[in-house]
Write a protein that holds these residues in place. Structure first.
Motif, PDB file in Angstrom:
ATOM      1  N   VAL A  48       0.659 -28.714  -7.204  1.00 39.90           N
ATOM      2  CA  VAL A  48      -0.409 -30.005  -7.154  1.00 39.90           C
ATOM      3  C   VAL A  48      -1.712 -29.738  -7.913  1.00 39.90           C
ATOM      4  CG1 VAL A  48      -1.357 -31.267  -5.557  1.00 39.90           C
ATOM      5  CG2 VAL A  48       0.643 -30.109  -4.707  1.00 39.90           C
ATOM      6  N   ARG A  49      -1.911 -30.760  -8.889  1.00 36.49           N
ATOM      7  CA  ARG A  49      -3.044 -30.739  -9.565  1.00 36.49           C
ATOM      8  C   ARG A  49      -4.144 -31.165  -8.924  1.00 36.49           C
ATOM      9  NH1 ARG A  49      -2.995 -33.234 -15.507  1.00 36.49           N
ATOM     10  NH2 ARG A  49      -1.460 -31.684 -15.632  1.00 36.49           N
ATOM     11  N   SER A  50      -5.354 -30.659  -8.851  1.00 34.75           N
ATOM     12  CA  SER A  50      -6.629 -31.135  -8.393  1.00 34.75           C
ATOM     13  C   SER A  50      -6.948 -32.348  -8.821  1.00 34.75           C
ATOM     14  CB  SER A  50      -7.689 -30.188  -8.627  1.00 34.75           C
ATOM     15  OG  SER A  50      -8.867 -30.729  -8.121  1.00 34.75           O
ATOM     16  N   PRO A  51      -7.392 -33.330  -8.247  1.00 37.29           N
ATOM     17  CA  PRO A  51      -7.838 -34.703  -9.027  1.00 37.29           C
ATOM     18  C   PRO A  51      -9.083 -34.771  -9.787  1.00 37.29           C
ATOM     19  CG  PRO A  51      -8.212 -34.702  -6.627  1.00 37.29           C
ATOM     20  CD  PRO A  51      -7.416 -33.420  -6.726  1.00 37.29           C
ATOM     21  N   ASP A  52      -9.732 -33.563  -9.533  1.00 38.23           N
ATOM     22  CA  ASP A  52     -11.023 -33.610 -10.445  1.00 38.23           C
ATOM     23  C   ASP A  52     -10.903 -32.924 -11.739  1.00 38.23           C
ATOM     24  OD1 ASP A  52     -10.467 -31.065  -9.111  1.00 38.23           O
ATOM     25  OD2 ASP A  52     -12.728 -30.703  -9.184  1.00 38.23           O
ATOM     26  N   ALA A  53      -9.388 -32.465 -12.139  1.00 38.76           N
ATOM     27  CA  ALA A  53      -9.131 -31.822 -13.227  1.00 38.76           C
ATOM     28  C   ALA A  53      -8.305 -32.769 -13.997  1.00 38.76           C
ATOM     29  CB  ALA A  53      -8.369 -30.604 -12.989  1.00 38.76           C
ATOM     30  N   PRO A  54      -8.917 -33.624 -14.805  1.00 36.75           N
ATOM     31  CA  PRO A  54      -7.934 -34.552 -15.574  1.00 36.75           C
ATOM     32  C   PRO A  54      -7.475 -34.136 -17.003  1.00 36.75           C
ATOM     33  CG  PRO A  54     -10.583 -35.002 -16.103  1.00 36.75           C
ATOM     34  CD  PRO A  54     -10.317 -33.769 -15.136  1.00 36.75           C
ATOM     35  N   TYR A  55      -7.790 -32.904 -17.545  1.00 37.55           N
ATOM     36  CA  TYR A  55      -7.163 -32.191 -18.469  1.00 37.55           C
ATOM     37  C   TYR A  55      -6.757 -30.895 -18.141  1.00 37.55           C
ATOM     38  CZ  TYR A  55     -10.065 -36.083 -20.490  1.00 37.55           C
ATOM     39  OH  TYR A  55     -10.833 -37.260 -20.938  1.00 37.55           O
ATOM     40  N   ALA A  56      -5.537 -30.611 -18.825  1.00 35.57           N
ATOM     41  CA  ALA A  56      -4.716 -29.389 -18.231  1.00 35.57           C
ATOM     42  C   ALA A  56      -4.103 -29.111 -19.758  1.00 35.57           C
ATOM     43  CB  ALA A  56      -4.161 -29.650 -17.296  1.00 35.57           C
ATOM     44  N   PHE A  57      -3.394 -28.016 -19.515  1.00 31.20           N
ATOM     45  CA  PHE A  57      -2.451 -27.644 -20.628  1.00 31.20           C
ATOM     46  C   PHE A  57      -0.852 -27.190 -19.846  1.00 31.20           C
ATOM     47  CE2 PHE A  57      -6.445 -25.911 -22.379  1.00 31.20           C
ATOM     48  CZ  PHE A  57      -6.157 -26.628 -23.835  1.00 31.20           C
ATOM     49  N   ASP A  58      -0.721 -28.143 -18.915  1.00 36.12           N
ATOM     50  CA  ASP A  58       0.533 -27.893 -18.203  1.00 36.12           C
ATOM     51  C   ASP A  58       1.909 -28.427 -19.225  1.00 36.12           C
ATOM     52  OD1 ASP A  58      -0.728 -27.543 -15.896  1.00 36.12           O
ATOM     53  OD2 ASP A  58      -0.782 -29.447 -15.110  1.00 36.12           O
ATOM     54  N   ASN A  59       1.735 -29.199 -20.235  1.00 38.39           N
ATOM     55  CA  ASN A  59       2.740 -29.546 -21.291  1.00 38.39           C
ATOM     56  C   ASN A  59       1.935 -29.840 -22.727  1.00 38.39           C
ATOM     57  OD1 ASN A  59       1.973 -32.168 -21.372  1.00 38.39           O
ATOM     58  ND2 ASN A  59       3.155 -32.695 -19.485  1.00 38.39           N
ATOM     59  N   THR A  96     -13.812 -28.234 -18.591  1.00 36.14           N
ATOM     60  CA  THR A  96     -12.593 -27.601 -18.779  1.00 36.14           C
ATOM     61  C   THR A  96     -12.743 -26.128 -19.196  1.00 36.14           C
ATOM     62  OG1 THR A  96     -11.749 -29.627 -19.968  1.00 36.14           O
ATOM     63  CG2 THR A  96     -10.674 -27.910 -20.335  1.00 36.14           C
ATOM     64  N   MET A  97     -13.751 -25.579 -19.887  1.00 34.41           N
ATOM     65  CA  MET A  97     -14.081 -24.235 -19.880  1.00 34.41           C
ATOM     66  C   MET A  97     -14.095 -23.666 -18.650  1.00 34.41           C
ATOM     67  SD  MET A  97     -17.083 -22.189 -21.812  1.00 34.41           S
ATOM     68  CE  MET A  97     -18.289 -22.734 -20.803  1.00 34.41           C
ATOM     69  N   TRP A  98     -14.900 -24.132 -17.688  1.00 38.23           N
ATOM     70  CA  TRP A  98     -15.085 -23.474 -16.604  1.00 38.23           C
ATOM     71  C   TRP A  98     -14.027 -23.415 -15.620  1.00 38.23           C
ATOM     72  CZ3 TRP A  98     -18.883 -20.526 -16.804  1.00 38.23           C
ATOM     73  CH2 TRP A  98     -20.163 -21.278 -17.350  1.00 38.23           C
ATOM     74  N   ARG A  99     -12.953 -24.462 -15.656  1.00 37.77           N
ATOM     75  CA  ARG A  99     -11.742 -24.412 -15.165  1.00 37.77           C
ATOM     76  C   ARG A  99     -10.730 -23.406 -15.660  1.00 37.77           C
ATOM     77  NH1 ARG A  99     -12.792 -29.964 -14.459  1.00 37.77           N
ATOM     78  NH2 ARG A  99     -11.539 -30.516 -16.224  1.00 37.77           N
ATOM     79  N   ARG A 103     -12.599 -18.059  -8.657  1.00 35.92           N
ATOM     80  CA  ARG A 103     -13.857 -18.169  -9.549  1.00 35.92           C
ATOM     81  C   ARG A 103     -14.135 -17.072 -10.786  1.00 35.92           C
ATOM     82  NH1 ARG A 103     -16.348 -22.030  -9.211  1.00 35.92           N
ATOM     83  NH2 ARG A 103     -18.459 -22.832  -8.503  1.00 35.92           N
ATOM     84  N   ARG A 104     -14.171 -17.669 -11.960  1.00 38.12           N
ATOM     85  CA  ARG A 104     -14.513 -16.664 -13.000  1.00 38.12           C
ATOM     86  C   ARG A 104     -13.695 -15.510 -13.211  1.00 38.12           C
ATOM     87  NH1 ARG A 104     -16.544 -20.945 -12.787  1.00 38.12           N
ATOM     88  NH2 ARG A 104     -18.861 -21.620 -13.007  1.00 38.12           N
ATOM     89  N   ALA A 105     -12.314 -15.584 -12.953  1.00 39.42           N
ATOM     90  CA  ALA A 105     -11.350 -14.623 -13.230  1.00 39.42           C
ATOM     91  C   ALA A 105     -11.327 -14.316 -14.517  1.00 39.42           C
ATOM     92  CB  ALA A 105     -10.192 -14.895 -12.324  1.00 39.42           C
ATOM     93  N   ASN A 106     -11.264 -15.082 -15.526  1.00 42.64           N
ATOM     94  CA  ASN A 106     -11.092 -14.767 -16.898  1.00 42.64           C
ATOM     95  C   ASN A 106     -12.511 -15.410 -17.769  1.00 42.64           C
ATOM     96  OD1 ASN A 106      -8.534 -13.451 -16.935  1.00 42.64           O
ATOM     97  ND2 ASN A 106      -7.579 -15.422 -16.279  1.00 42.64           N
ATOM     98  N   PRO A 107     -13.383 -14.407 -17.969  1.00 40.44           N
ATOM     99  CA  PRO A 107     -14.580 -14.827 -18.524  1.00 40.44           C
ATOM    100  C   PRO A 107     -14.178 -14.985 -20.123  1.00 40.44           C
ATOM    101  CG  PRO A 107     -14.797 -12.849 -17.536  1.00 40.44           C
ATOM    102  CD  PRO A 107     -13.793 -13.221 -17.182  1.00 40.44           C
TER     103      PRO A 107
END
Length: 101
Positions: free
Chosen positions: A16-27, A47-50, A63-67
């Motif tokens: 389930v994608r968060s509604p506050d994340a309009p851009y992703a790399f799902d496909n 997008t960088m922070w996500r 939070r900040r798992a992959n800086p």
């Protein structure tokens, strides 16, 4: 993500994608759209922070798992902005040369 048992007894995860994340790399298409929007210079920090919060497929973000993702995004923006600036300057220069003739 929600976990439920499928018809064959295998656990299936529903993402389930968060509604506050309009851009992703799902496909592929969403990934290209995300890079295009980042190339425009609009909204790429969010997008960088996500992206830094990504932990793995099917895992909850932390939070900040992959800086190191910030290095990718900053390099992407620098390269894309430089390329687009050079493209714009080249087009303007070509038009100037045409008008001068």
């Amino acid at each position: 993500p929600f976990t439920f048992e499928g018809a064959d007894g295998v656990q299936v995860r529903e993402v389930v994608r968060s509604p506050d994340a309009p851009y992703a790399f799902d496909n592929l298409w969403e990934g290209l759209l995300t890079v295009f929007v980042a190339a425009s210079g609009e909204g790429w920090p969010a997008t960088m922070w996500r992206a830094q919060d990504i932990t793995g497929d099917g895992l909850q973000p932390q939070r900040r798992a992959n800086p190191m993702f910030s290095v990718f995004w900053v390099a992407l923006i620098v390269v894309l902005e430089w390329f687009l600036t050079q493209l714009f300057i080249g087009a303007v220069f070509e038009e100037f040369i045409k008008l001068k003739r």
